[in-house]
Scaffold this motif. Structure first.
Motif, mmCIF file in Angstrom:
data_model
loop_
_atom_site.group_PDB
_atom_site.id
_atom_site.type_symbol
_atom_site.label_atom_id
_atom_site.label_comp_id
_atom_site.label_asym_id
_atom_site.label_seq_id
_atom_site.Cartn_x
_atom_site.Cartn_y
_atom_site.Cartn_z
ATOM 1 N N THR A 26 -13.218 -3.553 -9.804
ATOM 2 C CA THR A 26 -12.662 -3.780 -8.696
ATOM 3 C C THR A 26 -12.006 -2.394 -8.149
ATOM 4 O OG1 THR A 26 -10.693 -4.997 -7.716
ATOM 5 C CG2 THR A 26 -10.292 -3.817 -9.759
ATOM 6 N N THR A 27 -11.407 -2.639 -6.892
ATOM 7 C CA THR A 27 -10.796 -1.223 -6.242
ATOM 8 C C THR A 27 -9.539 -1.186 -6.285
ATOM 9 O OG1 THR A 27 -10.926 -2.466 -3.893
ATOM 10 C CG2 THR A 27 -12.888 -1.653 -4.711
ATOM 11 N N LEU A 28 -8.927 0.030 -5.760
ATOM 12 C CA LEU A 28 -7.513 0.307 -5.730
ATOM 13 C C LEU A 28 -6.732 -0.663 -4.842
ATOM 14 C CD1 LEU A 28 -5.195 2.019 -6.867
ATOM 15 C CD2 LEU A 28 -6.016 3.459 -4.834
ATOM 16 N N PRO A 29 -7.330 -0.797 -3.361
ATOM 17 C CA PRO A 29 -6.672 -1.716 -2.614
ATOM 18 C C PRO A 29 -6.785 -3.001 -3.085
ATOM 19 C CG PRO A 29 -8.754 -0.609 -1.588
ATOM 20 C CD PRO A 29 -8.584 0.104 -3.055
ATOM 21 N N ALA A 30 -7.616 -3.644 -3.739
ATOM 22 C CA ALA A 30 -7.759 -5.119 -4.111
ATOM 23 C C ALA A 30 -6.722 -5.125 -5.116
ATOM 24 C CB ALA A 30 -9.234 -5.317 -4.537
ATOM 25 N N ALA A 31 -6.693 -4.165 -6.082
ATOM 26 C CA ALA A 31 -5.465 -4.434 -6.931
ATOM 27 C C ALA A 31 -4.246 -4.190 -6.277
ATOM 28 C CB ALA A 31 -5.886 -3.352 -8.090
ATOM 29 N N ALA A 32 -4.085 -3.469 -5.371
ATOM 30 C CA ALA A 32 -2.982 -3.450 -4.834
ATOM 31 C C ALA A 32 -2.283 -4.491 -4.300
ATOM 32 C CB ALA A 32 -2.763 -1.964 -3.556
ATOM 33 N N PHE A 63 0.840 -1.355 -0.047
ATOM 34 C CA PHE A 63 0.137 0.048 0.005
ATOM 35 C C PHE A 63 0.773 1.171 -0.060
ATOM 36 C CE2 PHE A 63 -3.530 -2.749 2.454
ATOM 37 C CZ PHE A 63 -3.930 -2.984 1.161
ATOM 38 N N ASN A 64 2.280 0.952 -0.124
ATOM 39 C CA ASN A 64 3.041 2.196 0.069
ATOM 40 C C ASN A 64 2.811 3.203 1.207
ATOM 41 O OD1 ASN A 64 3.281 2.100 -3.522
ATOM 42 N ND2 ASN A 64 5.168 1.833 -2.169
ATOM 43 N N SER A 65 2.519 2.596 2.450
ATOM 44 C CA SER A 65 2.352 3.567 3.590
ATOM 45 C C SER A 65 1.082 3.888 3.877
ATOM 46 C CB SER A 65 3.447 4.526 3.688
ATOM 47 O OG SER A 65 4.722 4.094 4.040
ATOM 48 N N GLY A 66 0.148 3.522 2.759
ATOM 49 C CA GLY A 66 -1.348 4.210 2.724
ATOM 50 C C GLY A 66 -1.864 4.723 1.710
ATOM 51 N N LEU A 67 -1.040 5.131 0.835
ATOM 52 C CA LEU A 67 -1.774 5.809 -0.470
ATOM 53 C C LEU A 67 -2.394 5.071 -1.322
ATOM 54 C CD1 LEU A 67 -1.871 8.576 -2.097
ATOM 55 C CD2 LEU A 67 0.054 7.875 -3.383
ATOM 56 N N LEU A 68 -2.317 3.595 -1.381
ATOM 57 C CA LEU A 68 -3.035 2.685 -1.987
ATOM 58 C C LEU A 68 -3.891 2.013 -1.302
ATOM 59 C CD1 LEU A 68 -0.138 1.116 -4.301
ATOM 60 C CD2 LEU A 68 -1.716 3.054 -4.745
ATOM 61 N N SER A 69 -4.376 2.362 -0.071
ATOM 62 C CA SER A 69 -5.146 1.417 0.885
ATOM 63 C C SER A 69 -6.370 1.974 0.835
ATOM 64 C CB SER A 69 -4.436 1.549 2.348
ATOM 65 O OG SER A 69 -4.695 2.971 2.543
ATOM 66 N N HIS A 70 -6.936 2.893 0.147
ATOM 67 C CA HIS A 70 -8.182 3.561 0.021
ATOM 68 C C HIS A 70 -8.885 3.726 -1.707
ATOM 69 C CE1 HIS A 70 -8.442 4.853 4.243
ATOM 70 N NE2 HIS A 70 -7.266 5.122 4.129
ATOM 71 N N ASP A 71 -10.175 3.470 -1.803
ATOM 72 C CA ASP A 71 -10.639 3.454 -2.944
ATOM 73 C C ASP A 71 -10.340 4.669 -3.699
ATOM 74 O OD1 ASP A 71 -11.714 0.771 -2.041
ATOM 75 O OD2 ASP A 71 -13.865 1.439 -2.258
ATOM 76 N N ARG A 72 -10.507 5.772 -3.093
ATOM 77 C CA ARG A 72 -9.933 6.825 -3.508
ATOM 78 C C ARG A 72 -9.027 7.673 -2.730
ATOM 79 N NH1 ARG A 72 -11.455 6.885 -8.424
ATOM 80 N NH2 ARG A 72 -10.832 9.199 -8.207
ATOM 81 N N MET A 122 -2.243 11.889 2.482
ATOM 82 C CA MET A 122 -2.016 10.700 2.780
ATOM 83 C C MET A 122 -0.482 10.345 2.635
ATOM 84 S SD MET A 122 -5.144 8.545 0.845
ATOM 85 C CE MET A 122 -5.041 6.885 1.890
ATOM 86 N N LYS A 123 0.187 9.245 3.183
ATOM 87 C CA LYS A 123 1.361 8.880 3.202
ATOM 88 C C LYS A 123 1.645 8.085 2.068
ATOM 89 C CE LYS A 123 2.054 10.680 7.288
ATOM 90 N NZ LYS A 123 2.832 11.802 7.650
ATOM 91 N N TYR A 124 3.105 8.298 1.532
ATOM 92 C CA TYR A 124 3.690 7.297 0.592
ATOM 93 C C TYR A 124 5.043 7.219 1.033
ATOM 94 C CZ TYR A 124 5.733 5.960 -3.500
ATOM 95 O OH TYR A 124 6.586 5.035 -4.428
ATOM 96 N N ASP A 125 5.525 6.042 1.573
ATOM 97 C CA ASP A 125 6.714 5.707 1.853
ATOM 98 C C ASP A 125 7.027 6.716 3.174
ATOM 99 O OD1 ASP A 125 7.232 3.964 0.033
ATOM 100 O OD2 ASP A 125 8.794 4.703 -0.948
ATOM 101 N N TYR A 126 6.030 6.568 4.137
ATOM 102 C CA TYR A 126 6.342 7.095 5.269
ATOM 103 C C TYR A 126 6.421 8.512 5.435
ATOM 104 C CZ TYR A 126 8.032 2.300 5.842
ATOM 105 O OH TYR A 126 8.439 1.101 5.683
ATOM 106 N N ARG A 127 6.192 9.455 4.280
ATOM 107 C CA ARG A 127 5.982 10.874 4.266
ATOM 108 C C ARG A 127 4.724 11.134 3.429
ATOM 109 N NH1 ARG A 127 11.336 9.081 2.597
ATOM 110 N NH2 ARG A 127 12.945 9.828 3.876
ATOM 111 N N ALA A 128 4.312 12.468 3.553
ATOM 112 C CA ALA A 128 3.193 12.985 2.974
ATOM 113 C C ALA A 128 3.363 12.707 1.518
ATOM 114 C CB ALA A 128 3.091 14.422 3.115
ATOM 115 N N ALA A 129 2.307 12.325 0.771
ATOM 116 C CA ALA A 129 2.550 11.881 -0.678
ATOM 117 C C ALA A 129 2.519 12.878 -1.599
ATOM 118 C CB ALA A 129 1.416 11.076 -1.034
ATOM 119 N N PRO A 130 3.634 13.032 -2.514
ATOM 120 C CA PRO A 130 3.748 14.174 -3.410
ATOM 121 C C PRO A 130 2.317 14.163 -4.088
ATOM 122 C CG PRO A 130 5.499 12.772 -3.423
ATOM 123 C CD PRO A 130 4.569 11.951 -2.660
#
Length: 337
Positions: A266-272, A225-234, A239-247
């Protein structure tokens, strides 16, 4: 739940694994009842691979995981832990751990990839977990310790494996280049690849995954999920990416991938979760899960088929690399039933 074998070993991992860093109070306190519920729910969901480390909560993760697993049949599950950070008394504690875990700092971490350090670390892990053996042992984040890790720690682990004390050995870290060296130059059976083969980062196609192919070795994917950015449908800003605020550009790209996922039903987290299995050397995805609800959600996401055409569409739109393999993540691959 389907299982896959670590190549050239007898160790079999369920495709979905339980990452126990968060039950070691990563970033915030996880109540004891939530931690127990997470492990118990994972068991009920069919997960039989559990990963921990001394680093996680200064031993708290190992203690909590062992408290649940020691009541289960020992041959029914696989547990991995890590070496490289010994836990020693802290002579100047400040009250709270300084490395991201919400625990007291009565102990501190001491880097040690010597043979003696490996043996001491494993002995301490067995004492904390209350278990009689570990199935897989990884060198933990040896980024700045290549020489000692490759020349002392890995041979020590390989000796234990060859004696039948542990089942498989490897290394785990956030970079892929050094993991490729472990696969090519040492006795490692498997590596734990953090965040470098995900929907947003396929850089391991340049090093560790070709090395795994070349030498017939296995890869466990974490941080998908790259620290959360890919963990939600939208995905949302902040949100975080690699432990930092996502660019901003990565948030936009994640949203574009989410749009394509929605088009394919399907959804982003399922695909991740499904994406790492596009590569035939990746045998497991391990997710950090804090409570029973997170386990239930992730197990459900893993169980949902992701349309094979999704990957081709993402390639065609330039949202993933063109050299991502064509492998169907729900094909047979190296699965054992």
């Amino acid at each position: 739940m389907r299982i896959r074998k670590i190549t050239n070993t007898l160790v079999e991992l369920t495709e979905l694994g339980f990452g126990a860093a968060v039950i070691g109070n990563l970033y915030r306190v996880t109540p004891a009842h939530d931690a127990r519920a997470a492990v118990e729910t994972a068991w009920d969901a069919g997960i039989r691979y559990f990963d921990t480390a001394p680093h996680y909560g200064l031993g708290l993760s190992e203690r909590r995981l062992g408290a649940v697993l020691r009541d289960r049949p020992r041959d029914a599950y696989v547990i991995s832990s890590k070496v490289g950070r010994l836990l020693v008394p802290h002579d100047q504690p400040r009250g709270v751990d300084s490395e991201g875990f919400a625990v007291r700092d009565d102990l501190r971490r001491e880097w040690d990839f010597s043979r003696d350090g490996v043996l001491r670390s494993i002995e301490a892990t067995l004492e904390r977990t209350g278990l009689d053996r570990l199935d897989v042992v990884y060198l933990h984040d040896p980024d700045d310790h290549w020489k000692q890790a490759a020349e002392e720690a890995m041979p020590a682990l390989a000796d234990l494996r060859d004696q039948g004390v542990i089942g498989a050995v490897g290394a785990g870290m956030n970079q892929s280049a050094m993991l490729a060296r472990f696969l090519r130059e040492t006795a490692a059976d498997v590596v734990m690849l953090a965040g470098r083969y995900s929907l947003l980062d396929q850089s391991s196609l340049d090093d560790v995954l070709p090395a795994a192919e070349e030498h017939g070795k296995s890869v466990v994917a974490v941080g998908v999920f790259n620290s959360g950015l890919l963990s939600h449908d939208r995905p949302a800003e902040g949100m975080k990416y690699d432990y930092r605020a996502a660019p901003v550009d990565l948030v936009a790209r994640a949203r574009a991938i989410a749009d394509v996922c929605e088009e394919h039903g399907t959804t982003l987290p399922a695909a991740a979760i499904a994406f790492p299995f596009t590569h035939p050397r990746i045998i497991n995805v391990t997710l950090g899960m804090r409570d029973g609800d997170q386990v239930t959600r992730n197990a459900a996401l893993h169980s949902r088929p992701v349309p094979g055409g999704l990957w081709a569409d993402l390639r065609a739109r330039g949202l993933i690399r063109a050299d991502v393999p064509e492998t169907d993540p729900h094909g047979e691959g190296e699965r054992c039933h």
